[in-house]
Design an enzyme around this catalytic site. Structure first.
Site, PDB file in Angstrom:
ATOM      1  CG  HIS A  35      21.366   2.958  54.078  1.00 37.04           C
ATOM      2  ND1 HIS A  35      20.556   3.337  55.120  1.00 37.04           N
ATOM      3  CD2 HIS A  35      21.448   4.028  53.246  1.00 37.04           C
ATOM      4  CE1 HIS A  35      20.149   4.592  54.911  1.00 37.04           C
ATOM      5  NE2 HIS A  35      20.687   5.038  53.795  1.00 37.04           N
ATOM      6  CB  THR A  36      26.706  -1.870  54.865  1.00 33.80           C
ATOM      7  OG1 THR A  36      27.563  -0.725  54.964  1.00 33.80           O
ATOM      8  CG2 THR A  36      26.417  -2.160  53.410  1.00 33.80           C
ATOM      9  CG  ASP A  37      25.727   1.920  59.575  1.00 29.76           C
ATOM     10  OD1 ASP A  37      24.713   1.653  58.901  1.00 29.76           O
ATOM     11  OD2 ASP A  37      25.875   2.994  60.178  1.00 29.76           O
ATOM     12  N   GLY A 122      25.135  19.137  59.064  1.00 29.73           N
ATOM     13  CA  GLY A 122      23.936  18.477  58.543  1.00 29.73           C
ATOM     14  C   GLY A 122      24.061  18.091  57.081  1.00 29.73           C
ATOM     15  CB  ALA A 123      26.500  18.575  54.538  1.00 28.80           C
ATOM     16  N   GLY A 124      25.937  15.466  56.063  1.00 27.13           N
ATOM     17  CA  GLY A 124      26.347  14.068  55.956  1.00 27.13           C
ATOM     18  C   GLY A 124      27.854  13.895  56.030  1.00 27.13           C
ATOM     19  CB  SER A 126      30.310  12.939  60.482  1.00 29.24           C
ATOM     20  OG  SER A 126      29.866  12.465  61.732  1.00 29.24           O
ATOM     21  CG  ASP A 172      29.206   9.310  61.391  1.00 28.04           C
ATOM     22  OD1 ASP A 172      29.387   8.530  60.433  1.00 28.04           O
ATOM     23  OD2 ASP A 172      28.175   9.980  61.547  1.00 28.04           O
ATOM     24  CE1 TYR A 222      20.156   4.913  59.423  1.00 28.74           C
ATOM     25  CE2 TYR A 222      18.921   4.838  61.484  1.00 28.74           C
ATOM     26  CZ  TYR A 222      20.083   4.602  60.773  1.00 28.74           C
ATOM     27  OH  TYR A 222      21.164   4.049  61.411  1.00 28.74           O
TER      28      TYR A 222
HETATM   29  P1  ADP Z   1      26.163  15.945  60.427  1.00 25.71           P
HETATM   30  O1  ADP Z   1      26.832  15.169  61.503  1.00 25.71           O
HETATM   31  O2  ADP Z   1      25.876  15.145  59.206  1.00 25.71           O
HETATM   32  O3  ADP Z   1      26.849  17.218  60.075  1.00 25.71           O
HETATM   33  P2  ADP Z   1      24.129  16.107  62.441  1.00 25.71           P
HETATM   34  O4  ADP Z   1      22.700  16.529  62.402  1.00 25.71           O
HETATM   35  O5  ADP Z   1      24.454  14.752  62.928  1.00 25.71           O
HETATM   36  O6  ADP Z   1      24.721  16.358  60.983  1.00 25.71           O
HETATM   37  O7  ADP Z   1      24.954  17.122  63.348  1.00 25.71           O
HETATM   38  C1  ADP Z   1      24.814  18.523  63.160  1.00 25.71           C
HETATM   39  C2  ADP Z   1      24.669  19.186  64.526  1.00 25.71           C
HETATM   40  O8  ADP Z   1      25.911  19.131  65.257  1.00 25.71           O
HETATM   41  C3  ADP Z   1      24.349  20.660  64.439  1.00 25.71           C
HETATM   42  O9  ADP Z   1      22.963  20.885  64.283  1.00 25.71           O
HETATM   43  C4  ADP Z   1      24.865  21.161  65.790  1.00 25.71           C
HETATM   44  O10 ADP Z   1      23.937  20.878  66.820  1.00 25.71           O
HETATM   45  C5  ADP Z   1      26.097  20.301  66.021  1.00 25.71           C
HETATM   46  N1  ADP Z   1      27.291  20.994  65.550  1.00 25.71           N
HETATM   47  C6  ADP Z   1      28.090  20.630  64.519  1.00 25.71           C
HETATM   48  N2  ADP Z   1      29.119  21.491  64.354  1.00 25.71           N
HETATM   49  C7  ADP Z   1      28.977  22.445  65.298  1.00 25.71           C
HETATM   50  C8  ADP Z   1      29.713  23.634  65.658  1.00 25.71           C
HETATM   51  N3  ADP Z   1      30.802  24.012  65.005  1.00 25.71           N
HETATM   52  N4  ADP Z   1      29.257  24.365  66.701  1.00 25.71           N
HETATM   53  C9  ADP Z   1      28.156  23.994  67.376  1.00 25.71           C
HETATM   54  N5  ADP Z   1      27.433  22.896  67.075  1.00 25.71           N
HETATM   55  C10 ADP Z   1      27.816  22.135  66.064  1.00 25.71           C
HETATM   56 MG    MG Z   2      26.012  13.453  62.504  1.00 21.31          MG
END
Ligand code: ADP
Ligand code: MG
Length: 387
Positions: A35-37, A122-124, A126, A172, A222
């Protein structure tokens, strides 16, 4: 692990006997600087081995067809047709990068892309940047467009802002495009300068624990935090008229004036100002191979995110608490935006097996959830892999 041979077999089944090229771009974990960016501050991520792999072959037309083996879905767009705008689906990341690159002067060929990723979504970690940077590199490379990694990273960020609607910082995409094996990357989010910091991992290992929770709060909170930081800057300007962002406030200055700030603004400012300080100290610690100190800074970062910034959650706190009691764990903290996602841990190499076992067992006991636990090796940024 992505099975590249299998990916290739599936590609050939689908597209015939062409010779596709292979590209990869990694996910990332932020070691410290959370949370510095958006406060013009410092972050210290590293790329991880988990990556998105893309097989790519050019087409005669200007259609881009993308198959994701993770989703078992194919989606397409045509570079010669007007863009449809946000669709709210994964293709937005790929089309976004392609459209931004074209807008900025690259002329891209149509292509068949097939991708598979082992970055958890979606686990952070990226997975989104890994997707943008891997497909951006594939499309420019097939088109014979020379692109430096910074321009590619900026195109990925713009795609995320304009086509997906996530107002993310540059960390990222920078890390996915620029990182170097066995190094962390110190990024100055004001100047966008990046410095590779050697990460000697002979005695220690970076481990990631995925809490496997994602609380809905993340995006609304956020925006609230961003606004609270801006308010903090406005209020501190009464004493420090030249500051533009919390980046410009030293720990000493904050101590002198924080009494005048209302809660929770005071707490929020304290997190950001001390976190910037810790991040720069962490760089020194890594350079001196002082992992005790690095670990201490990570624990302090977590405490600050939990108590002052209030972006942790009980699952992340449980992971950090459990880790803190395991022998050989030098540091642990939540990583990423918070309210779920992962922790990052600094663990003595000879304690990795015990770490896995204890975290898995105790996290399950406390939360009824399973944690995914990985060793994270600092890997190279995006590249073409010769096959
Ligand atoms: P994070 O970047 O933390 O994993 P985000 O919500 O920013 O989470 O990004 C996740 C999204 O990126 C997914 O819901 C999907 O839309 C897309 N995505 C990531 N990897 C893939 C993949 N291998 N195939 C298709 N879409 C993907
Ligand atoms: Mg992301």
């Amino acid at each position: 692990m992505v099975d590249v041979e299998k990916l290739r077999r599936v590609f050939v089944e689908m597209h015939g006997d062409v010779e596709p090229r292979l590209f990869r771009a990694p996910g990332r974990v932020n070691l410290i600087g959370e949370h510095t960016d958006y406060n013009d501050g410092f972050v210290l991520p590293m790329a991880i081995e988990q990556s998105t792999f893309v097989l790519a072959a050019p087409r005669a037309d200007r259609r881009v067809s993308v198959r994701s083996l993770n989703f078992n879905k194919t989606a397409e767009f045509d570079l010669d047709e007007a863009e449809e705008g946000k669709r709210g689906v994964w293709l937005d990341y790929v089309e976004g990068v392609a459209r931004v690159l074209e807008r900025e002067g690259a002329r891209l060929t149509g292509a068949n892309l097939m991708l598979q990723s082992d970055v958890p979504e979606g686990a952070g970690l990226s997975s989104s940047a890994a997707l943008e940077i891997s497909t951006g590199l594939a499309l420019t490379s097939l088109s014979g467009v020379e692109i430096d990694p910074i321009t590619l990273a900026l195109a990925g960020q713009k795609a995320e802002h304009e086509y997906v609607g996530t107002k993310s910082g540059i960390m990222d995409q920078y890390t996915s495009a620029l990182a170097r094996k066995n190094h962390a990357l110190l990024i100055d989010c004001r100047t966008l300068e990046a410095v590779h910091v050697p990460l000697d991992d002979s005695g220690v290992v970076i481990m990631i624990c995925n809490s496997n929770v994602r609380h809905a709060l993340a995006s609304s909170e956020y925006n609230t935090r961003r606004a609270e930081c801006e308010r903090g800057v406005e209020l501190l300007r009464r004493f420090l008229p030249n500051i533009k962002a919390l980046r410009d406030v030293s720990v000493r200055e904050l101590e002198a004036y924080e009494e005048s700030l209302p809660e929770p603004i005071r707490q929020r400012c304290r997190h950001v100002v001390t976190e910037n300080d810790r991040t720069l100290e962490a760089v020194e610690a890594l350079r001196q191979k002082d992992f005790q100190k690095m670990g201490r800074l990570m624990f302090e970062s977590h405490e600050s995110l939990r108590a002052d910034y209030e972006v942790s959650c009980k699952e992340l706190d449980a992971l950090v608490e459990i880790a803190g009691r395991i022998e050989g764990v030098l540091g642990a903290r939540m990583t990423g935006g918070g309210f779920g996602g992962c922790t990052v841990n600094l663990v003595a190499r000879d304690q990795v097996a015990r770490f896995r076992e204890i975290i898995a067992r105790e996290y399950r006991q406390r939360t009824k959830l399973n944690a995914d636990i990985y060793v994270a090796k600092a890997s190279d940024g995006a590249e073409e892999i010769r096959i």
